[in-house]
Design an enzyme around this catalytic site. Structure first.
Site, PDB file in Angstrom:
ATOM      1  N   GLY A   7      -0.103  14.116  -3.365  1.00 55.34           N
ATOM      2  CA  GLY A   7      -1.567  14.094  -3.388  1.00 55.34           C
ATOM      3  C   GLY A   7      -2.073  12.855  -4.116  1.00 55.34           C
ATOM      4  O   GLY A   7      -1.287  12.061  -4.643  1.00 55.34           O
ATOM      5  N   GLY A  62      -4.449  -4.295  -3.727  1.00 54.01           N
ATOM      6  CA  GLY A  62      -5.471  -3.297  -4.025  1.00 54.01           C
ATOM      7  C   GLY A  62      -4.734  -2.053  -4.455  1.00 54.01           C
ATOM      8  O   GLY A  62      -4.088  -1.400  -3.632  1.00 54.01           O
ATOM      9  N   HIS A  63      -4.749  -1.776  -5.746  1.00 58.10           N
ATOM     10  CA  HIS A  63      -3.971  -0.648  -6.275  1.00 58.10           C
ATOM     11  C   HIS A  63      -4.920   0.466  -6.697  1.00 58.10           C
ATOM     12  O   HIS A  63      -5.749   0.291  -7.594  1.00 58.10           O
ATOM     13  CB  HIS A  63      -3.097  -1.123  -7.448  1.00 58.10           C
ATOM     14  CG  HIS A  63      -2.068  -2.123  -7.015  1.00 58.10           C
ATOM     15  ND1 HIS A  63      -1.232  -2.775  -7.889  1.00 58.10           N
ATOM     16  CD2 HIS A  63      -1.725  -2.580  -5.774  1.00 58.10           C
ATOM     17  CE1 HIS A  63      -0.437  -3.586  -7.205  1.00 58.10           C
ATOM     18  NE2 HIS A  63      -0.715  -3.494  -5.926  1.00 58.10           N
ATOM     19  N   ASP A 115       0.808  -1.226   0.000  1.00 59.76           N
ATOM     20  CA  ASP A 115       0.000   0.000   0.000  1.00 59.76           C
ATOM     21  C   ASP A 115       0.838   1.272   0.000  1.00 59.76           C
ATOM     22  O   ASP A 115       0.434   2.294   0.564  1.00 59.76           O
ATOM     23  CB  ASP A 115      -0.957   0.027   1.213  1.00 59.76           C
ATOM     24  CG  ASP A 115      -1.877  -1.175   1.230  1.00 59.76           C
ATOM     25  OD1 ASP A 115      -2.192  -1.688   0.148  1.00 59.76           O
ATOM     26  OD2 ASP A 115      -2.282  -1.602   2.326  1.00 59.76           O
TER      27      ASP A 115
HETATM   28  P1  GDP Z   1      -0.729   0.322  -3.603  1.00 63.01           P
HETATM   29  O1  GDP Z   1      -1.314  -0.948  -3.138  1.00 63.01           O
HETATM   30  O2  GDP Z   1       0.742   0.409  -3.382  1.00 63.01           O
HETATM   31  O3  GDP Z   1      -1.090   0.667  -5.019  1.00 63.01           O
HETATM   32  O4  GDP Z   1      -1.371   1.476  -2.696  1.00 63.01           O
HETATM   33  P2  GDP Z   1      -2.911   1.602  -2.254  1.00 63.01           P
HETATM   34  O5  GDP Z   1      -3.706   2.031  -3.405  1.00 63.01           O
HETATM   35  O6  GDP Z   1      -3.333   0.387  -1.522  1.00 63.01           O
HETATM   36  O7  GDP Z   1      -2.803   2.722  -1.148  1.00 63.01           O
HETATM   37  C1  GDP Z   1      -2.193   3.949  -1.392  1.00 63.01           C
HETATM   38  C2  GDP Z   1      -3.203   5.054  -1.103  1.00 63.01           C
HETATM   39  O8  GDP Z   1      -2.543   6.302  -1.057  1.00 63.01           O
HETATM   40  C3  GDP Z   1      -4.252   5.193  -2.198  1.00 63.01           C
HETATM   41  O9  GDP Z   1      -5.465   5.596  -1.617  1.00 63.01           O
HETATM   42  C4  GDP Z   1      -3.689   6.290  -3.084  1.00 63.01           C
HETATM   43  O10 GDP Z   1      -4.681   7.002  -3.773  1.00 63.01           O
HETATM   44  C5  GDP Z   1      -3.036   7.175  -2.059  1.00 63.01           C
HETATM   45  N1  GDP Z   1      -1.850   7.916  -2.534  1.00 63.01           N
HETATM   46  C6  GDP Z   1      -0.858   7.502  -3.360  1.00 63.01           C
HETATM   47  N2  GDP Z   1       0.093   8.441  -3.463  1.00 63.01           N
HETATM   48  C7  GDP Z   1      -0.308   9.475  -2.686  1.00 63.01           C
HETATM   49  C8  GDP Z   1       0.269  10.746  -2.340  1.00 63.01           C
HETATM   50  O11 GDP Z   1       1.348  11.109  -2.765  1.00 63.01           O
HETATM   51  N3  GDP Z   1      -0.452  11.533  -1.479  1.00 63.01           N
HETATM   52  C9  GDP Z   1      -1.662  11.165  -0.960  1.00 63.01           C
HETATM   53  N4  GDP Z   1      -2.279  11.986  -0.131  1.00 63.01           N
HETATM   54  N5  GDP Z   1      -2.218   9.972  -1.263  1.00 63.01           N
HETATM   55  C10 GDP Z   1      -1.545   9.155  -2.093  1.00 63.01           C
HETATM   56  P1  IMO Z   2      -0.756  -4.154  -2.260  1.00 63.22           P
HETATM   57  O1  IMO Z   2      -0.312  -4.697  -3.580  1.00 63.22           O
HETATM   58  C1  IMO Z   2      -0.980  -4.493   2.091  1.00 63.22           C
HETATM   59  C2  IMO Z   2      -0.719  -8.525   3.794  1.00 63.22           C
HETATM   60  C3  IMO Z   2      -2.012  -8.895   4.496  1.00 63.22           C
HETATM   61  C4  IMO Z   2      -1.476  -9.837   5.551  1.00 63.22           C
HETATM   62  C5  IMO Z   2      -0.354 -10.576   4.813  1.00 63.22           C
HETATM   63  C6  IMO Z   2      -0.768 -11.918   4.240  1.00 63.22           C
HETATM   64  O2  IMO Z   2      -2.061  -3.491  -2.283  1.00 63.22           O
HETATM   65  O3  IMO Z   2       0.320  -3.341  -1.644  1.00 63.22           O
HETATM   66  P2  IMO Z   2      -2.308 -12.613   2.176  1.00 63.22           P
HETATM   67  O4  IMO Z   2      -3.740 -12.312   1.892  1.00 63.22           O
HETATM   68  O5  IMO Z   2      -1.368 -12.147   1.125  1.00 63.22           O
HETATM   69  O6  IMO Z   2      -2.066 -14.042   2.540  1.00 63.22           O
HETATM   70  O7  IMO Z   2      -1.990 -11.792   3.534  1.00 63.22           O
HETATM   71  O8  IMO Z   2       0.047  -9.726   3.739  1.00 63.22           O
HETATM   72  N1  IMO Z   2      -0.877  -8.058   2.390  1.00 63.22           N
HETATM   73  C7  IMO Z   2      -0.933  -6.779   2.033  1.00 63.22           C
HETATM   74  N2  IMO Z   2      -0.921  -5.661   2.769  1.00 63.22           N
HETATM   75  N3  IMO Z   2      -1.007  -4.415   0.750  1.00 63.22           N
HETATM   76  C8  IMO Z   2      -1.006  -5.523  -0.022  1.00 63.22           C
HETATM   77  O9  IMO Z   2      -0.952  -5.476  -1.364  1.00 63.22           O
HETATM   78  C9  IMO Z   2      -0.981  -6.783   0.623  1.00 63.22           C
HETATM   79  N4  IMO Z   2      -0.979  -8.052   0.190  1.00 63.22           N
HETATM   80  C10 IMO Z   2      -0.912  -8.831   1.277  1.00 63.22           C
HETATM   81  O10 IMO Z   2      -2.632  -7.778   5.044  1.00 63.22           O
HETATM   82  O11 IMO Z   2      -0.877  -9.099   6.588  1.00 63.22           O
HETATM   83 MG    MG Z   3      -2.819  -1.621  -1.836  1.00 60.78          MG
END
Ligand code: GDP
Ligand code: IMO
Ligand code: MG
Length: 436
Positions: A427, A48-49, A21
């Site tokens: 942002g 979850g991207h 994340d």
């Molecule tokens: P990922 O799994 O690495 O793609 O990241 P996620 O989507 O799970 O979580 C990142 C969160 O931070 C999302 O809600 C993005 O929209 C948000 N985000 C990403 N870059 C920035 C940033 O530079 N600033 C802020 N405020 N939010 C960001």
């Molecule tokens: P992205 O790509 C955050 C974490 C789970 C748990 C551990 C094992 O969005 O960054 P699993 O379901 O893979 O067996 O869970 O890994 N986890 C993540 N945490 N972002 C993810 O993916 C994750 N993928 C797995 O929360 O702690």
């Molecule tokens: Mg994510």
């Protein structure tokens, strides 16, 4: 926008460097304006991207997309997306995402390919995931419940089913039923589940899947030879790596560079750039050690301000100070060439910022991240403190224009981890990125 400012070459990977994340989706979306192919390498729908797309007819509003399986290049119509062989693929989830894209007038036709060696993830994998967590009680991993561990376990125990097998449905069905019977003996509650509906769904899907299948590695190598620009999308994060992360509180694949290579068939030495995504602080969902965690009001404030709730499960993310020990570890493990530091804007308004600089145990500074989780839970953390800033930085697009204390913070992280921070997120939106 991105193209003039980041010189990444023809084969680039984007990897998470913390506990996931970090903001991978956003950078991949930005970069896929210039990359023709975006490839998911590992993980499954645990990822979850998130991407925010401005509404062209009303630029003050944006649409939020969260991709679990579809690669994050889908929002650029010029981009083809491939699900690599290292992914564990739950087809109903993929087709839900495809449907959502189509509903939003984003054509997916011919744009989503799947490597024929990709392992399929079935509903029983999700049920087993839940049962394993239940059995672990208070030692549970806190998985996303998406069946990731059980599916990779089938893969490595050589009973997994790969997507190309769907094309001979009779054979596929026999193997599916055999596997299900075997697993039922180990997990009694599976007896309550009837897979008939799932089988009939998969049977109907087989014809639709056929034109999407390619020999992943061969396809990518041909594309590479023909000068097409390829971006590999990592999932999860280095600290969740089954080998190098906080085992057993990890996922069941290799989000680090090894998984990028095995999950696509692209050799490590061919990569021109490896971009690590790092939040300007640290978050974690699920259980397991988190050395710089803030369990107080400040942690709660960061969670609220950063919107730190899981994109897959909605769970609150644990929040903490930036940790340069794991930052340095990720740079080392992955051979990163660039860092995208994200969410710097979230730290605005904090009077003092802390950065972890070392781990200490029994009076000794540890050389790196320890394997032993008892040590990790009980070690001391050394911090340095830096003054914060109060100015809103969300509209800043040049490093020079950042408040001096924000610049100092970024430069200090760069110095501590030994890798260039070439972009900085300020942002949610596509354009909220500073390129250096
Ligand atoms: P990922 O799994 O690495 O793609 O990241 P996620 O989507 O799970 O979580 C990142 C969160 O931070 C999302 O809600 C993005 O929209 C948000 N985000 C990403 N870059 C920035 C940033 O530079 N600033 C802020 N405020 N939010 C960001
Ligand atoms: P992205 O790509 C955050 C974490 C789970 C748990 C551990 C094992 O969005 O960054 P699993 O379901 O893979 O067996 O869970 O890994 N986890 C993540 N945490 N972002 C993810 O993916 C994750 N993928 C797995 O929360 O702690
Ligand atoms: Mg994510």
């Amino acid at each position: 926008m991105a193209k003039m400012q980041l010189k990444l070459g023809n084969l680039t990977a984007v990897l998470g460097t913390q506990w996931g994340d970090e903001g991978k989706g956003k950078l991949i979306d930005i970069l896929s304006e210039e990359f023709e192919l975006v490839v998911r390498a590992a993980g499954g729908a645990n990822a979850g991207h998130t991407i925010y797309l401005r509404d062209p007819s009303n630029p003050t509003t944006s649409k939020k997309f969260v991709f679990h399986l579809v690669p994050s290049g889908m929002l650029h119509p010029t981009c083809t997306c491939l699900i690599g062989n290292g992914v564990v693929l739950h087809l109903p989830t993929l087709f839900e995402e495809i449907e959502l894209l189509e509903k939003n007038n984003i054509s997916t036709n011919g744009r989503i390919l799947i490597a024929d060696r990709t392992h399929l993830l079935f509903h029983y994998h999700k049920l087993i995931d839940g049962l394993q967590e239940e059995r672990k009680g208070d030692k549970k991993v806190g998985t996303t419940g998406r069946g990731i561990g059980p599916c990779y376990a089938d893969k490595t125990s050589r009973m997994g089913i790969r997507i190309h097998e769907l094309l001979d449905f009779e054979k596929f069905e026999t193997k599916f039923r055999q596997n299900f019977e075997t697993l039922k003996k180990l997990y009694k509650p599976l007896e309550l589940y009837s897979p008939e509906e799932e089988l009939s769904y998969l049977k109907k899907l087989a014809a639709k899947i056929k034109p999407m299948l390619v020999d992943g590695a061969h396809y990518l190598h041909e594309a590479y030879k023909n000068g097409r620009k390829i971006l590999v999308e990592g999932a999860n994060g280095s600290m969740l790596d089954v080998d190098h992360g906080t085992y057993p509180f990890v996922t069941s694949s290799n989000p680090t560079i090894g998984g990028i290579s095995t999950g696509t068939g692209l050799p490590g030495r061919a990569f021109t750039s490896l971009v690590g995504i790092m939040k300007a602080y640290v978050t974690r969902v699920g259980s397991g050690p988190f050395p710089t965690e803030l369990k107080d009001q400040l942690g709660e404030d960061i969670r609220q301000k950063g919107g730190e709730f899981g994109a897959t499960t909605g769970r609150p993310r644990r929040c903490g100070w930036y940790d340069s020990v794991i930052g340095k570890y990720a740079v080392m493990l992955n051979g990163l060439t660039d860092i995208n530091l994200t969410k710097l804007d979230v730290l605005t308004g904090l009077e003092t910022l802390k950065i972890a600089t070392a781990y200490k145990y029994n009076g000794q500074v540890l050389p790196s991240v320890p394997a032993d989780l008892d040590i990790m839970e009980n070690m001391e953390i050394e911090y340095l403190e830096m003054p914060g800033w109060t100015e809103n930085i969300g509209d800043i697009r040049s490093f020079e224009d950042l408040p001096q204390n924000a610049k100092n913070y970024v430069l200090k992280i760069e110095e501590l981890i030994g890798c260039k921070i070439s972009s900085i997120g300020v942002g949610l939106e596509r354009d909220a990125m500073i390129f250096r």
